[in-house]
Write an enzyme that holds these catalytic residues in place. Structure first.
Site, PDB file in Angstrom:
ATOM      1  N   HIS A 142    -148.778  38.263  31.399  1.00 49.05           N
ATOM      2  CA  HIS A 142    -150.010  38.844  31.925  1.00 49.05           C
ATOM      3  C   HIS A 142    -149.619  40.174  32.572  1.00 49.05           C
ATOM      4  O   HIS A 142    -148.532  40.301  33.131  1.00 49.05           O
ATOM      5  CB  HIS A 142    -150.648  37.980  33.015  1.00 49.05           C
ATOM      6  CG  HIS A 142    -151.032  36.595  32.599  1.00 49.05           C
ATOM      7  ND1 HIS A 142    -150.144  35.547  32.636  1.00 49.05           N
ATOM      8  CD2 HIS A 142    -152.216  36.081  32.183  1.00 49.05           C
ATOM      9  CE1 HIS A 142    -150.764  34.441  32.254  1.00 49.05           C
ATOM     10  NE2 HIS A 142    -152.021  34.726  31.969  1.00 49.05           N
ATOM     11  N   GLU A 309    -153.366  25.413  23.244  1.00 44.87           N
ATOM     12  CA  GLU A 309    -152.466  24.870  24.262  1.00 44.87           C
ATOM     13  C   GLU A 309    -152.646  23.363  24.329  1.00 44.87           C
ATOM     14  O   GLU A 309    -153.759  22.865  24.492  1.00 44.87           O
ATOM     15  CB  GLU A 309    -152.730  25.486  25.632  1.00 44.87           C
ATOM     16  CG  GLU A 309    -151.819  24.909  26.705  1.00 44.87           C
ATOM     17  CD  GLU A 309    -151.920  25.612  28.041  1.00 44.87           C
ATOM     18  OE1 GLU A 309    -151.866  24.910  29.078  1.00 44.87           O
ATOM     19  OE2 GLU A 309    -152.053  26.847  28.062  1.00 44.87           O
ATOM     20  N   ASP A 337    -149.345  27.227  22.520  1.00 42.94           N
ATOM     21  CA  ASP A 337    -148.747  27.163  23.846  1.00 42.94           C
ATOM     22  C   ASP A 337    -148.182  25.757  23.998  1.00 42.94           C
ATOM     23  O   ASP A 337    -148.933  24.793  24.192  1.00 42.94           O
ATOM     24  CB  ASP A 337    -149.784  27.467  24.933  1.00 42.94           C
ATOM     25  CG  ASP A 337    -149.850  28.949  25.269  1.00 42.94           C
ATOM     26  OD1 ASP A 337    -149.165  29.741  24.603  1.00 42.94           O
ATOM     27  OD2 ASP A 337    -150.588  29.311  26.199  1.00 42.94           O
ATOM     28  N   ASP A 348    -154.422  20.843  34.823  1.00 46.30           N
ATOM     29  CA  ASP A 348    -153.488  21.502  33.918  1.00 46.30           C
ATOM     30  C   ASP A 348    -152.099  21.543  34.542  1.00 46.30           C
ATOM     31  O   ASP A 348    -151.761  22.478  35.266  1.00 46.30           O
ATOM     32  CB  ASP A 348    -154.018  22.917  33.661  1.00 46.30           C
ATOM     33  CG  ASP A 348    -153.404  23.564  32.431  1.00 46.30           C
ATOM     34  OD1 ASP A 348    -152.656  22.886  31.734  1.00 46.30           O
ATOM     35  OD2 ASP A 348    -153.700  24.747  32.197  1.00 46.30           O
TER      36      ASP A 348
END
Length: 477
Positions: A142, A309, A337, A348
């Site tokens: 990021h 993911e 992912d 998560d």
């Protein structure tokens, strides 16, 4: 109420705990390195950690691969090309181990306790050493993980440019490149209502500017993909939300991203990463099917693929295998992912994938897809709070890579054995009849089918042989 409050705190910290350490850190001399006010670091970041090599299944060395042999060919393709493994910068170099009930537990020796540009550059140097010792050519980021946010957009861009120039320099003479980059549109308070779906047009514009810059630097570094993860692109309640308008705005945002990608000559794949919730109550790209429907509705189906993911799959009530198959049969499987969650928790947890059975099913989909290049397997996974040694960073990635490699070996064994494919083929063999072909070709209307039903009488329905299918699958583990 107490449980709700604790859960919301957990959600926030799950997204933000990797960003800034809670307290100052020092650089102990006994590890062979030295800190200063600059980004210079004397000596190795990971002294005592050798180049990680393949030693085979009999090895008991935790700093060696037992199943992942990069150059070994499986089904006509080298392992390294099946996987294209990637390290997630945010978890690996910004993870602190903090949670709602405790402060940070990880104090890496190179950290100085700041979020300065010089510290960001030092982390980038550590990242490249880590990648080289691990034998991995890809990493993901990021924008705000790798460079600090500034007081203005211009200052933030300047900070990012300085770190990106270092990364460009470190790339020289190596194959290391970003697998993908993305913009962090969820942590800063300006994004409390979302970025592309914000109720404030100024925030929408700011988000667009941030994505523009993140796409530029990804392209500059030779990145092959760009990801959109919309953690705030959703709602907490529909009572104050114009969902139709927000979805329209998100589509316009993606259209602009496609246009800019083409304008700057970025040939990478644009990826949407589905997730059902957290931190929002409902995220608009809930799962692969929802994301595919969104892309079709707005005419974007040929411009994007999906980054699946595994932990997000289970949060949406699916298996990772289900999400991969949904993406694959829609022509949208672009990246994975590679992580997993804990069945006893509802959020998560981003754990490293160590379940060989799950990895085998993942690889069955990847093989059917012919691979996932220019995507790959990004370890969007973090150490547990209690794992605090530098070598744990290596052990976790080695374990994850070996698990997926075993999955590939097992999936190839199942394919070459042929019994499972034969079982599935036999189950659907009635569709190979003349009537089955007519239906599949759209040449059988209801009147014709009614006539055939009367001719056949009551149909005989055979066993699905689920237990036999599971037995065949388990025999390859």
């Amino acid at each position: 109420m107490k449980k709700v409050c604790l859960f919301m705190i957990l959600v926030c910290l799950n997204a933000a705990s990797f960003l800034v350490s809670a307290e100052s850190q020092t650089c102990p001399a006994d590890l062979g390195g030295k800190c200063s006010d600059s980004d210079d670091w004397q000596g190795e970041f990971f002294p005592g950690i050798p180049q990680i090599k393949y030693e085979g299944p009999a090895s008991k060395n935790p700093l060696a691969y037992r199943w992942y042999n990069a150059e070994e060919e499986v089904l006509g393709k080298k392992m390294k090309d099946w996987f294209r493994f990637s390290v997630a910068f945010w978890h690996t170099f910004r993870g602190t181990g903090g949670d709602p009930f405790g402060a940070a537990t990880k104090y890496w020796p190179w950290e100085d306790g700041t979020n300065s540009v010089s510290m960001a550059k030092r982390r980038m140097r550590a990242n490249f050493e880590f990648l080289k010792k691990l034998g991995v050519d890809w990493w993901c980021f990021h924008d705000r993980d790798i460079a600090p946010d500034g007081n203005t957009l211009e200052e933030s861009n300047k900070n990012l440019d300085e770190v990106i120039e270092l990364a460009k320099e470190l790339q020289k003479g190596s194959k290391i490149r970003p697998l993908w980059g993305t913009a962090q549109l969820f942590l800063h308070p300006r994004y409390m209502h979302g970025g592309a779906t914000s109720s404030e047009v100024g925030v929408y514009a700011y988000a667009a500017a941030q994505v523009k810059k993140a796409m530029e630097v990804t392209h500059y570094l030779g990145g092959e993909n760009y990801v959109f993860w919309g953690g705030r692109e959703g709602y907490q309640t529909l009572l104050n939300t114009d969902m139709e308008r927000e979805l329209d705005h998100m589509a316009r945002f993606f259209e602009a991203a496609v246009a800019y990608k083409k304008k700057i000559g970025f040939n990478g794949t644009l990826l949407i990463e589905p997730k059902p919730q957290e931190p929002t109550k409902h995220q608009y790209d809930w799962d692969a099917a929802t994301a595919a429907n969104f892309l079709r509705k707005y005419g974007l189906i040929n411009e994007f693929k999906l980054n699946i993911e595994c932990n997000h799959a289970t949060l949406s009530g699916h298996t990772c295998h289900h999400e991969l198959e949904t993406a694959r049969i829609n022509g949208l499987l672009g990246n994975i992912d590679a992580n997993t969650g804990d069945a006893q928790t509802g959020w998560d947890t981003d754990q490293f994938l160590t379940d060989v059975g799950e990895a085998t099913m993942v690889m069955m989909s990847v093989i059917k897809n012919g691979g996932i290049a220019p995507g790959g397997f990004n370890f969007d996974a973090k150490l547990r709070r209690e794992s605090t040694d530098v070598e744990d960073l290596f052990i976790a990635h080695i374990s994850g890579m070996d698990t997926v490699a075993r999955g590939l070996r097992n999936a190839a064994k199942i394919l070459e054995d042929g019994r499972l494919s034969e079982l599935v083929g036999k189950r659907y063999s009635s569709w190979d009849s003349e009537l089955g072909k007519q239906i599949e070709e759209g040449k059988a209307d209801f009147e014709y089918l009614e006539k055939k039903a009367k001719e056949f009488g009551e149909p005989k329905v055979p066993s699905a042989k689920q237990e036999l299918a599971e037995m065949i699958f388990q025999s390859a583990m």
